[in-house]
Design a protein around this motif. Sequence first.
Motif, short mmCIF file in Angstrom:
data_model
loop_
_atom_site.label_atom_id
_atom_site.label_comp_id
_atom_site.label_asym_id
_atom_site.label_seq_id
_atom_site.Cartn_x
_atom_site.Cartn_y
_atom_site.Cartn_z
N GLU A 51 -7.59 13.26 -2.02
CA GLU A 51 -6.22 13.65 -2.35
C GLU A 51 -5.26 12.83 -1.49
O GLU A 51 -5.56 12.53 -0.33
CB GLU A 51 -6.03 15.15 -2.10
CG GLU A 51 -4.65 15.69 -2.49
CD GLU A 51 -4.52 17.16 -2.17
OE1 GLU A 51 -3.37 17.65 -2.14
OE2 GLU A 51 -5.56 17.83 -1.93
N GLU A 52 -4.12 12.47 -2.04
CA GLU A 52 -3.08 11.78 -1.26
C GLU A 52 -1.73 12.14 -1.84
O GLU A 52 -1.56 12.29 -3.05
CB GLU A 52 -3.31 10.26 -1.25
CG GLU A 52 -3.51 9.59 -2.59
CD GLU A 52 -2.22 9.25 -3.29
OE1 GLU A 52 -1.16 9.23 -2.61
OE2 GLU A 52 -2.25 9.02 -4.50
N ASN A 53 -0.76 12.32 -0.94
CA ASN A 53 0.60 12.67 -1.37
C ASN A 53 1.57 12.35 -0.25
O ASN A 53 1.17 11.98 0.87
CB ASN A 53 0.69 14.15 -1.76
CG ASN A 53 0.28 15.06 -0.61
OD1 ASN A 53 0.95 15.14 0.43
ND2 ASN A 53 -0.85 15.75 -0.79
N ILE A 54 2.84 12.48 -0.56
CA ILE A 54 3.88 12.34 0.46
C ILE A 54 4.62 13.66 0.56
O ILE A 54 4.76 14.39 -0.43
CB ILE A 54 4.85 11.18 0.15
CG1 ILE A 54 5.60 11.43 -1.16
CG2 ILE A 54 4.14 9.85 0.11
CD1 ILE A 54 6.71 10.43 -1.43
N SER A 55 5.07 13.97 1.77
CA SER A 55 5.86 15.18 1.99
C SER A 55 7.14 14.82 2.72
O SER A 55 7.17 13.89 3.53
CB SER A 55 5.04 16.20 2.81
OG SER A 55 4.61 15.63 4.04
N TRP A 56 8.19 15.56 2.42
CA TRP A 56 9.51 15.24 2.96
C TRP A 56 9.79 16.08 4.20
O TRP A 56 9.46 17.26 4.27
CB TRP A 56 10.59 15.52 1.90
CG TRP A 56 10.50 14.57 0.74
CD1 TRP A 56 9.71 14.68 -0.35
CD2 TRP A 56 11.22 13.34 0.60
NE1 TRP A 56 9.88 13.61 -1.19
CE2 TRP A 56 10.81 12.76 -0.63
CE3 TRP A 56 12.17 12.68 1.37
CZ2 TRP A 56 11.31 11.56 -1.09
CZ3 TRP A 56 12.68 11.47 0.91
CH2 TRP A 56 12.25 10.92 -0.30
N ASN A 57 10.41 15.43 5.18
CA ASN A 57 10.79 16.09 6.42
C ASN A 57 12.30 16.33 6.45
O ASN A 57 13.06 15.70 5.70
CB ASN A 57 10.39 15.24 7.64
CG ASN A 57 8.90 14.97 7.68
OD1 ASN A 57 8.10 15.89 7.48
ND2 ASN A 57 8.52 13.73 7.92
N ASN A 58 12.73 17.21 7.31
CA ASN A 58 14.15 17.55 7.39
C ASN A 58 15.01 16.43 7.96
O ASN A 58 16.22 16.41 7.78
CB ASN A 58 14.34 18.82 8.24
CG ASN A 58 13.70 20.05 7.60
OD1 ASN A 58 13.64 20.14 6.37
ND2 ASN A 58 13.23 20.97 8.42
N ASP A 59 14.40 15.49 8.69
CA ASP A 59 15.16 14.40 9.30
C ASP A 59 15.22 13.16 8.41
O ASP A 59 15.34 12.04 8.89
CB ASP A 59 14.58 14.04 10.66
CG ASP A 59 13.11 13.63 10.56
OD1 ASP A 59 12.53 13.76 9.47
OD2 ASP A 59 12.55 13.18 11.58
N ASN A 60 15.10 13.36 7.10
CA ASN A 60 15.22 12.27 6.12
C ASN A 60 14.09 11.24 6.26
O ASN A 60 14.28 10.05 6.07
CB ASN A 60 16.58 11.57 6.24
CG ASN A 60 17.00 10.94 4.92
OD1 ASN A 60 16.84 11.54 3.87
ND2 ASN A 60 17.53 9.73 4.98
N THR A 61 12.93 11.71 6.64
CA THR A 61 11.74 10.86 6.69
C THR A 61 10.66 11.50 5.82
O THR A 61 10.81 12.63 5.34
CB THR A 61 11.22 10.71 8.13
OG1 THR A 61 10.85 12.00 8.63
CG2 THR A 61 12.28 10.08 9.03
N ILE A 62 9.57 10.77 5.65
CA ILE A 62 8.45 11.30 4.88
C ILE A 62 7.16 11.17 5.69
O ILE A 62 7.06 10.34 6.60
CB ILE A 62 8.27 10.58 3.53
CG1 ILE A 62 7.99 9.09 3.74
CG2 ILE A 62 9.48 10.78 2.64
CD1 ILE A 62 7.60 8.35 2.47
N ASP A 63 6.22 11.98 5.37
CA ASP A 63 4.86 11.88 5.89
C ASP A 63 3.94 11.48 4.74
O ASP A 63 4.12 11.91 3.60
CB ASP A 63 4.37 13.21 6.47
CG ASP A 63 5.09 13.56 7.77
OD1 ASP A 63 5.71 12.66 8.36
OD2 ASP A 63 5.04 14.75 8.16
N VAL A 64 2.99 10.64 5.06
CA VAL A 64 1.96 10.25 4.09
C VAL A 64 0.69 11.00 4.46
O VAL A 64 0.21 10.89 5.60
CB VAL A 64 1.73 8.73 4.11
CG1 VAL A 64 0.58 8.36 3.18
CG2 VAL A 64 3.00 8.00 3.70
#
Length: 852
Positions: free
Chosen positions: A274-287
């Motif tokens: 599985e792979e996805n991206i998630s959004w953070n509150n500081d306008n960045t993303i995690d992979v």
Amino acid sequence: MKLLSATLVCFTLFFSYNTKAQVKKDSLAVVTKDTLQTNTPITFEKGKEYILGGISVIGLQKFSEETVRVFTGLRYGQPLKLPGDKLTSAIKKLYESKQFSDVDVYLAKIDGNTIYLQLDVQELPQLNQVKITGVKKAKIKELVKETELSLGKMVTDNLLVTTKNYIKKKYTDKGFLKTKVSLDTQKDTSDINIVNMSIFIDKGKKIKIKDINFEGNDAVSSSTLKKAMKNTKEKFFGRFWKGSKYIEEEYQEDLESILDKYSRLGYRDARILEENISWNNDNTIDVNIKLEEGRQYRFAEILYVGNNEYTDEQLDRILRIEKGDVYNGAVLKERVNGDGTPTSQDLSTLYQDNGFLFSQVNAVETRVKNDSITVEIRIREDEKARIKRVTVSGNDKTNDHVLFREIRVKPGDLFSRSAIIRSIREIGQLGFFDQNVTPDVIPNYENKTTDINFNVVEKGGSQIELQGGYGGGAFIGTLGLSFNNFSIKNILNKEAYKPLPMGDGQSLSLRLQTSRTFSTYSFSFTEPWFGGRKPKSLSFSVYQSNQFQIDPQTFDVDRGRRLGITGASVGLGQRLNWPDDFFQLSQTVSYQSFQLKNYGFRVGENVLNSGTLNNLSYNLNLSRNSAGPSLIFPTYGSEFSIGVKATLPYSLFSDKNFDQPAGLNDAEQNDFLADKFKWLEYYKLNFKGKWYTSFTDKLVLMSNAEFGYLGFYNSDLGQTPFERFFVGGDGIAVFQLDGREVVGLRGYENNRLSSIAGGTIYNKFQLELRYSITDAPSASIYTLGFLEAGNSYDNFQEFNPFNVKRSAGVGVRIFMPAFGLLGIDFAHGFDPLPGQIEKSGWQTHFIIGRQF
């Protein structure tokens, strides 16, 4: 009623007054209009051939009926079947013209054997103006050009969709993942059927990758997997060489790289769950990537099947994989079928280098037991193939024999992949062709032969140097002509001047440089294949120069105080066959005459005003050059040379006293020095080595090491004042009067790392990382970053190879066939110049020629 699909070019006929049947878009609609009598049906015979009597067009706004008829390709009086391919083709041509959004066809009238058609078309609107908001004005023009939104462009639904998608992708690839693009068209009443387009762009903020998280990676660390991802990187302060952007295509490539990394470590069953991206509150993303590693495998037995030409032991030496090694599918594939580089050592290359053009070598996993995999190398050798014919194409200026003498494959030879690659390299080293030499191998399996054609792209073989400048209080003008593909045998043939006789691979150079303080003239010629049968080169050159002193009070040129140099050299070169045929042995005999007239030439602590000095020397140089394939941007191989330049030890056969007597006046001292150095004597040793290591086909590391030593025979006579080493700067030798060797070391001023008289020893070390931007025939461009270290020493007692001046910097090179290599470097010297305490700092160097 008769009904047939319009896509099969069928017609719908209604035998009633003013009745229509239409099939839109992808189908062809035909409607009958009975213009003769009400309720009288129009009948026609299916498949019958009629004569086209006329075509009328309705729905036009800008186009004329005649224009539409031309688009269809139909003409009055031609036979036409109902239904038939000609009518289908006509409708297709109207759509393919990209001028109409809808086309309907009506059968308007049948008069005996003659039919009349009516076309109902809907014209596409044309683009008049484009307004883009949301980006800087400087970017608007670039966007309009990239999306091809030119005046008069037909506005289709496809144009709107592709334009929107292109702009969105352009900015998401730059890290603006929340980019929004909307398009709107409005009719423009200033003309017929034109529209204006408005594009609204909301880029949002640039989104960076904060963290790359792995789950399930127990055997391989997260840091190792992150390194395997070449394009997708986490953000951190100071990263300037690679941004932390999320680009979908590159991210997918990195996912494949992760699996490849696992495969190389023996985890051939590894997969991404599985792979996805998630959004953070500081306008960045995690992979986020979830993995399943599986078990680590090792090689069990490696069996060879079908090998008659080579023994298992011989094949093992090429394969270089032993039982118990960690299973590496990628390496196995490279060792069996090659890694794509010219220097690949693999089983397939082994066979193809020895005539087995039609051989096949495949690795097959035959057994998997626990964590061990048995591999069977299946070989079908087939018969050896011979070369039937060798041809060249694309060489409009260069004569065929110049190419054939460099090509290493000949008719009748066994096929050899390495010989073809070597031929590509030799053709590229000529400098007359673009580096993309393409060999076309045409095999004939029935006869077990092959034809080979080398397709080349010719580029300019001549260079012009025409420049002027102001320096030293005087204007300096330079005219240089270099003809690198000259033909001296046609020099008296008027028809060969196009504009000069070319094509035989010879080099001829003329150069004139003059100012109010000096003038120099030179001529040189080289025949690389003297006699035409073997690679033996013959070269000679002559030159003459004059340097005049300037009155320090009036700055007038005093032509009564001058230094004149007349010189000539003859050289012979020979390509060797041992240790291999990359070696070259060259010998040169040269003579220089220095005529001083009240010039004031410094010789150590004294000054020589007048006299004639002579320099007769012999130069022996052994070199090996396997770099290639390009002369300008090598990607593999090496270059090295060892040279000895020496004069006769005249003083050892003389009973002269070289100790200067005391109490000499100026004239006597001048005569003593003129006699002492009447015949210069010295010996000079040089070593230069370069190695090219490619990481990709565009990224190459060049490593360089150099050493030079100037020695003497007689301690009473001491060192010669000529032939010294001058280190520092761009390395360009301009108007050298005393046989000096100029050694570049960027980051420092020209020649400033040597003493005023010049050094007798130098060393230099260099690492240069090069990246090719383009290798087009019109211009080859590459960028570079470098580290350098080196120094100059006055004698052996001062020599310390670790006492070096260091520098680093970046630069760019542009090679254009008409002007040669041009470039600029920005270098920072970390150490002070001799006699100073502050470091050299930033220096800018302009490069002309191939010094580095």
